[in-house]
Design a protein around this motif. Structure first.
Motif, PDB file in Angstrom:
ATOM      1  N   ILE A 199      45.465  76.798  24.180  1.00  0.00           N
ATOM      2  CA  ILE A 199      46.894  76.470  24.187  1.00  0.00           C
ATOM      3  C   ILE A 199      47.548  76.909  25.485  1.00  0.00           C
ATOM      4  O   ILE A 199      48.402  76.199  26.039  1.00  0.00           O
ATOM      5  N   MET A 200      47.146  78.056  26.023  1.00  0.00           N
ATOM      6  CA  MET A 200      47.665  78.469  27.321  1.00  0.00           C
ATOM      7  C   MET A 200      47.350  77.423  28.380  1.00  0.00           C
ATOM      8  O   MET A 200      48.200  77.050  29.192  1.00  0.00           O
ATOM      9  N   SER A 201      46.131  76.915  28.389  1.00  0.00           N
ATOM     10  CA  SER A 201      45.716  75.924  29.383  1.00  0.00           C
ATOM     11  C   SER A 201      46.496  74.631  29.238  1.00  0.00           C
ATOM     12  O   SER A 201      46.914  74.018  30.235  1.00  0.00           O
ATOM     13  N   ALA A 202      46.699  74.193  28.001  1.00  0.00           N
ATOM     14  CA  ALA A 202      47.430  72.951  27.759  1.00  0.00           C
ATOM     15  C   ALA A 202      48.883  73.075  28.208  1.00  0.00           C
ATOM     16  O   ALA A 202      49.440  72.159  28.838  1.00  0.00           O
ATOM     17  N   GLU A 203      49.519  74.197  27.890  1.00  0.00           N
ATOM     18  CA  GLU A 203      50.912  74.388  28.284  1.00  0.00           C
ATOM     19  C   GLU A 203      51.050  74.562  29.799  1.00  0.00           C
ATOM     20  O   GLU A 203      52.020  74.091  30.402  1.00  0.00           O
ATOM     21  N   GLN A 204      50.082  75.225  30.410  1.00  0.00           N
ATOM     22  CA  GLN A 204      50.103  75.386  31.855  1.00  0.00           C
ATOM     23  C   GLN A 204      50.040  74.027  32.550  1.00  0.00           C
ATOM     24  O   GLN A 204      50.735  73.772  33.535  1.00  0.00           O
ATOM     25  N   GLN A 205      49.195  73.143  32.009  1.00  0.00           N
ATOM     26  CA  GLN A 205      49.089  71.803  32.560  1.00  0.00           C
ATOM     27  C   GLN A 205      50.429  71.068  32.479  1.00  0.00           C
ATOM     28  O   GLN A 205      50.860  70.416  33.439  1.00  0.00           O
ATOM     29  N   THR A 206      51.094  71.178  31.348  1.00  0.00           N
ATOM     30  CA  THR A 206      52.380  70.517  31.172  1.00  0.00           C
ATOM     31  C   THR A 206      53.419  71.092  32.125  1.00  0.00           C
ATOM     32  O   THR A 206      54.201  70.350  32.738  1.00  0.00           O
ATOM     33  N   MET A 207      53.439  72.410  32.264  1.00  0.00           N
ATOM     34  CA  MET A 207      54.366  73.044  33.196  1.00  0.00           C
ATOM     35  C   MET A 207      54.155  72.512  34.606  1.00  0.00           C
ATOM     36  O   MET A 207      55.107  72.126  35.293  1.00  0.00           O
ATOM     37  N   ASN A 208      52.910  72.471  35.047  1.00  0.00           N
ATOM     38  CA  ASN A 208      52.609  71.992  36.399  1.00  0.00           C
ATOM     39  C   ASN A 208      52.986  70.530  36.574  1.00  0.00           C
ATOM     40  O   ASN A 208      53.498  70.122  37.623  1.00  0.00           O
ATOM     41  N   PHE A 209      52.743  69.735  35.550  1.00  0.00           N
ATOM     42  CA  PHE A 209      53.058  68.305  35.603  1.00  0.00           C
ATOM     43  C   PHE A 209      54.558  68.091  35.802  1.00  0.00           C
ATOM     44  O   PHE A 209      54.988  67.347  36.681  1.00  0.00           O
ATOM     45  N   TYR A 210      55.373  68.783  35.020  1.00  0.00           N
ATOM     46  CA  TYR A 210      56.820  68.606  35.120  1.00  0.00           C
ATOM     47  C   TYR A 210      57.363  69.155  36.442  1.00  0.00           C
ATOM     48  O   TYR A 210      58.340  68.632  36.989  1.00  0.00           O
ATOM     49  N   MET A 211      56.751  70.213  36.945  1.00  0.00           N
ATOM     50  CA  MET A 211      57.178  70.764  38.226  1.00  0.00           C
ATOM     51  C   MET A 211      57.050  69.728  39.346  1.00  0.00           C
ATOM     52  O   MET A 211      57.821  69.741  40.302  1.00  0.00           O
ATOM     53  N   ASN A 212      56.074  68.833  39.201  1.00  0.00           N
ATOM     54  CA  ASN A 212      55.781  67.878  40.275  1.00  0.00           C
ATOM     55  C   ASN A 212      56.374  66.498  40.066  1.00  0.00           C
ATOM     56  O   ASN A 212      56.763  65.843  41.035  1.00  0.00           O
ATOM     57  N   VAL A 213      56.456  66.022  38.818  1.00  0.00           N
ATOM     58  CA  VAL A 213      56.887  64.637  38.606  1.00  0.00           C
ATOM     59  C   VAL A 213      58.385  64.508  38.370  1.00  0.00           C
ATOM     60  O   VAL A 213      58.936  63.409  38.494  1.00  0.00           O
ATOM     61  N   GLY A 214      59.064  65.596  38.029  1.00  0.00           N
ATOM     62  CA  GLY A 214      60.491  65.514  37.701  1.00  0.00           C
ATOM     63  C   GLY A 214      61.342  64.819  38.730  1.00  0.00           C
ATOM     64  O   GLY A 214      62.144  63.927  38.401  1.00  0.00           O
ATOM     65  N   PRO A 215      61.204  65.148  40.012  1.00  0.00           N
ATOM     66  CA  PRO A 215      62.068  64.523  41.017  1.00  0.00           C
ATOM     67  C   PRO A 215      61.651  63.108  41.404  1.00  0.00           C
ATOM     68  O   PRO A 215      62.260  62.505  42.292  1.00  0.00           O
ATOM     69  N   GLN A 216      60.631  62.546  40.757  1.00  0.00           N
ATOM     70  CA  GLN A 216      60.212  61.187  41.087  1.00  0.00           C
ATOM     71  C   GLN A 216      61.141  60.132  40.499  1.00  0.00           C
ATOM     72  O   GLN A 216      61.034  58.955  40.839  1.00  0.00           O
ATOM     73  N   TYR A 217      62.022  60.552  39.603  1.00  0.00           N
ATOM     74  CA  TYR A 217      62.967  59.607  39.005  1.00  0.00           C
ATOM     75  C   TYR A 217      64.257  59.539  39.810  1.00  0.00           C
ATOM     76  O   TYR A 217      64.694  60.530  40.387  1.00  0.00           O
ATOM     77  N   MET A 218      64.854  58.360  39.837  1.00  0.00           N
ATOM     78  CA  MET A 218      66.147  58.179  40.484  1.00  0.00           C
ATOM     79  C   MET A 218      67.290  58.475  39.521  1.00  0.00           C
ATOM     80  O   MET A 218      68.343  58.946  39.924  1.00  0.00           O
ATOM     81  N   GLU A 219      67.093  58.163  38.221  1.00  0.00           N
ATOM     82  CA  GLU A 219      68.154  58.339  37.236  1.00  0.00           C
ATOM     83  C   GLU A 219      68.497  59.819  37.097  1.00  0.00           C
ATOM     84  O   GLU A 219      67.620  60.643  36.776  1.00  0.00           O
TER      85      GLU A 219
END
Length: 402
Positions: A199-219
Motif C-alpha cells: 500500500i505504501m508503494s501504491a500510494e507513493q506512485q499516486t503521489m508522484n503521478f499527481y506531482m507531475n501531471v497536475g499542471p498539464q491541464y489548462m482548465e
C-alpha cells in the motif's frame, strides 16, 4: 497449492536482459480490457518503482562496492520490468482516465488489504485511508465528465462504485497527525509486512503521478483539484510508510521488497484474464525469484542471518482484485467521521485539525468542493455510479454543502 519462493529458482540474472523488441510490448485495449487488468498493471508499476528507488537509496548509503555493483545489476533489470509493465497502459488514455484508474486501484487494493490484515491497528490504518481514496475517485469522476464529457463507468465498469466518501476537504490534517505507530518487525505477521509495503508503494506512485501531471491541464479547476488531492496523497504516503518498523536493517528491507514482488507477480498470474499480460506476470515472477535469492545471499553474508527469520515460509493466499462494494459501504456507515490525533483516531474535530483546516482553506471552499458545484451547474447534479441503491449515509450530501 502452496508456493515457497525460497525453494524455487528463477531465470539466472545473466539471462534476464531483454532487447528492444522484447521490451516493446503491446498495450491493453482500453475499451475492452478487464478493469482489473488495468489495476494490476498500475499496481505492479508502483511496486517496481518502489523497488528501484529503494535500491537507489540503499546504494547511496552502502560503502561496499561489490554490493553496490550487485544492486545496480539487479536494479537495471527492475528498470526493464517497470518499463514493460507501465508500457502496457495504452497511449490512448487521457491523464484523467489514468487518474481514475489509479484511484480505483487505491480503493479496491486497500479495501482488500484491510479485509485480510490480521493486525487490528494496521487494519484500521487501511480502513481509514480507503475512505479518502474513495472520495478522490468521486471528485475526479465528476471532473472527467466536465472536461471530457465521458462517464467514469467507462473505466471502472460496474466493479467499483463512484459515490462520496469521507469529504476530501476534511483530509487536510496537521502533518504530525499523519504519522502512525509502526509494526514490530520481530512480532509482526509476515503478511502485515507485505501489506504495508504494497500500500505504501501504491500510494507513493499516486503521489508522484499527481506531482507531475497536475499542471498539464489548462482548465483552472483541474489544476486546482490535482494540487489539492496531490497534497493529500503526500499525507497518505506518510500515513502508510510510518507503519513500517524503522528498525529493520537494509538487508531485511531488501529481502522484504523482493519477496513482496514474488508474492504479487504470483498473485496476479493466478487471476489474470489477458493471456499476453499473464505471460508477462509469469516471466517477471521467474526473474524476481532469482532477485530474491540474490537478496537472501546478501543478507546471509552481510547481516549474518537467514532470510527465513523474517520471511514467511510460503506465500500467503493470493492478493485479489475484486469488488469491495459492501465492505466500503459498511465503512462509510461506521467510520466516515473519523480523523486522526497523534497516532490514533478520533471522531471529534480537535484544535490542531481545525487550525489546519482554517489555514489551508483560508475561509474558501477548496477545489474538491467547487468541482462538484461546477458539475451541478453544468449537468443539474453530481456524477455518481451507484450499483447498490442509495448512499449509506443520507446526510452526507448536506454535510458536504454545509
Amino acid at each position: 497449492m502452496t508456493f515457497n519462493p525460497l525453494e524455487q529458482r528463477g531465470i539466472p540474472l545473466d539471462r534476464q536482459l531483454r532487447n528492444w523488441r522484447e521490451l516493446d510490448v503491446e498495450p491493453i485495449d482500453p475499451n475492452h480490457a478487464d478493469p482489473y487488468t488495468r489495476c494490476r498493471i498500475i499496481t505492479m508499476n508502483g511496486i517496481e518503482v518502489e523497488a528501484i528507488m529503494f535500491s537507489h537509496h540503499f546504494a547511496r548509503v552502502c560503502p561496499d562496492m561489490d554490493v553496490k555493483r550487485q544492486l545496480a545489476e539487479v536494479r537495471y533489470i527492475e528498470q526493464q520490468q517497470q518499463k514493460t509493465v507501465n508500457w502496457l497502459l495504452p497511449g490512448l488514455s487521457s491523464v484523467l482516465e489514468t487518474t481514475i484508474a489509479y484511484e480505483q486501484v487505491a480503493v479496491d487494493l486497500t479495501a482488500w488489504v484491510a479485509r485480510m490484515e490480521p493486525d487490528p491497528y494496521l487494519k484500521q490504518a487501511y480502513q481509514f485511508g480507503v475512505l479518502e481514496d474513495f472520495d478522490h475517485l468521486y471528485r475526479y469522476s465528476n471532473l472527467y465528465e466536465m472536461i471530457e464529457h465521458r462517464k467514469a463507468e467507462k473505466i471502472v465498469d460496474q466493479v467499483t462504485e463512484v459515490i462520496p466518501g469521507r469529504p476530501t476537504k476534511y483530509h487536510h490534517r496537521h502533518p504530525a497527525d499523519n504519522v502512525r505507530d509502526p509494526y514490530d518487525k520481530d512480532r509482526a505477521n509476515p503478511l502485515s509486512k507485505l501489506h504495508a509495503l504494497t500500500i505504501m508503494s501504491a500510494e507513493q506512485q499516486t503521489m508522484n503521478f499527481y506531482m507531475n501531471v497536475g499542471p498539464q491541464y489548462m482548465e483552472p479547476i483541474a489544476r486546482q483539484l490535482y494540487q489539492e488531492i496531490g497534497l493529500i496523497e503526500e499525507e497518505h504516503v506518510t500515513h502508510y510508510e510510518s507503519l513500517v518498523d524503522p528498525g529493520e536493517t537494509w538487508w531485511e528491507r531488501l529481502v522484504n521488497h523482493e519477496y513482496n514482488e514474488c508474492y504479487l507477480y504470483h498473485s496476479f498470474m493466478q487471476q489474470e484474464s489477458d493471456p499476453k499480460v499473464k505471460a508477462i506476470w509469469e516471466l517477471h515472477l521467474n526473474m524476481e525469484l532469482e532477485h530474491l535469492h540474490i537478496a537472501c545471499d546478501l543478507m546471509r553474508r552481510h547481516d549474518g542471518r537467514e532470510p527465513e527469520e523474517v520471511l514467511a515460509p510460503e506465500l500467503p493466499n493470493v492478493l485479489t482484485f475484486e469488488p469491495n462494494k459492501g465492505y466500503i459501504r459498511e465503512l462509510l456507515a461506521t467510520q466516515l467521521d473519523l480523523t486522526t490525533l497523534g497516532a490514533g483516531y478520533v471522531r471529534e474535530a480537535h484544535e490542531r485539525f481545525e487550525r489546519m483546516q482554517e489555514q489551508i482553506h483560508g475561509g474558501e471552499e477548496p477545489p474538491s468542493e467547487r468541482v462538484i458545484d461546477r458539475h451541478r451547474e453544468m449537468f443539474g447534479g453530481e456524477y455518481r455510479l451507484s450499483t447498490e441503491g442509495e448512499h449509506p449515509d443520507a446526510s452526507l450530501r448536506e454535510r458536504q454543502r454545509a
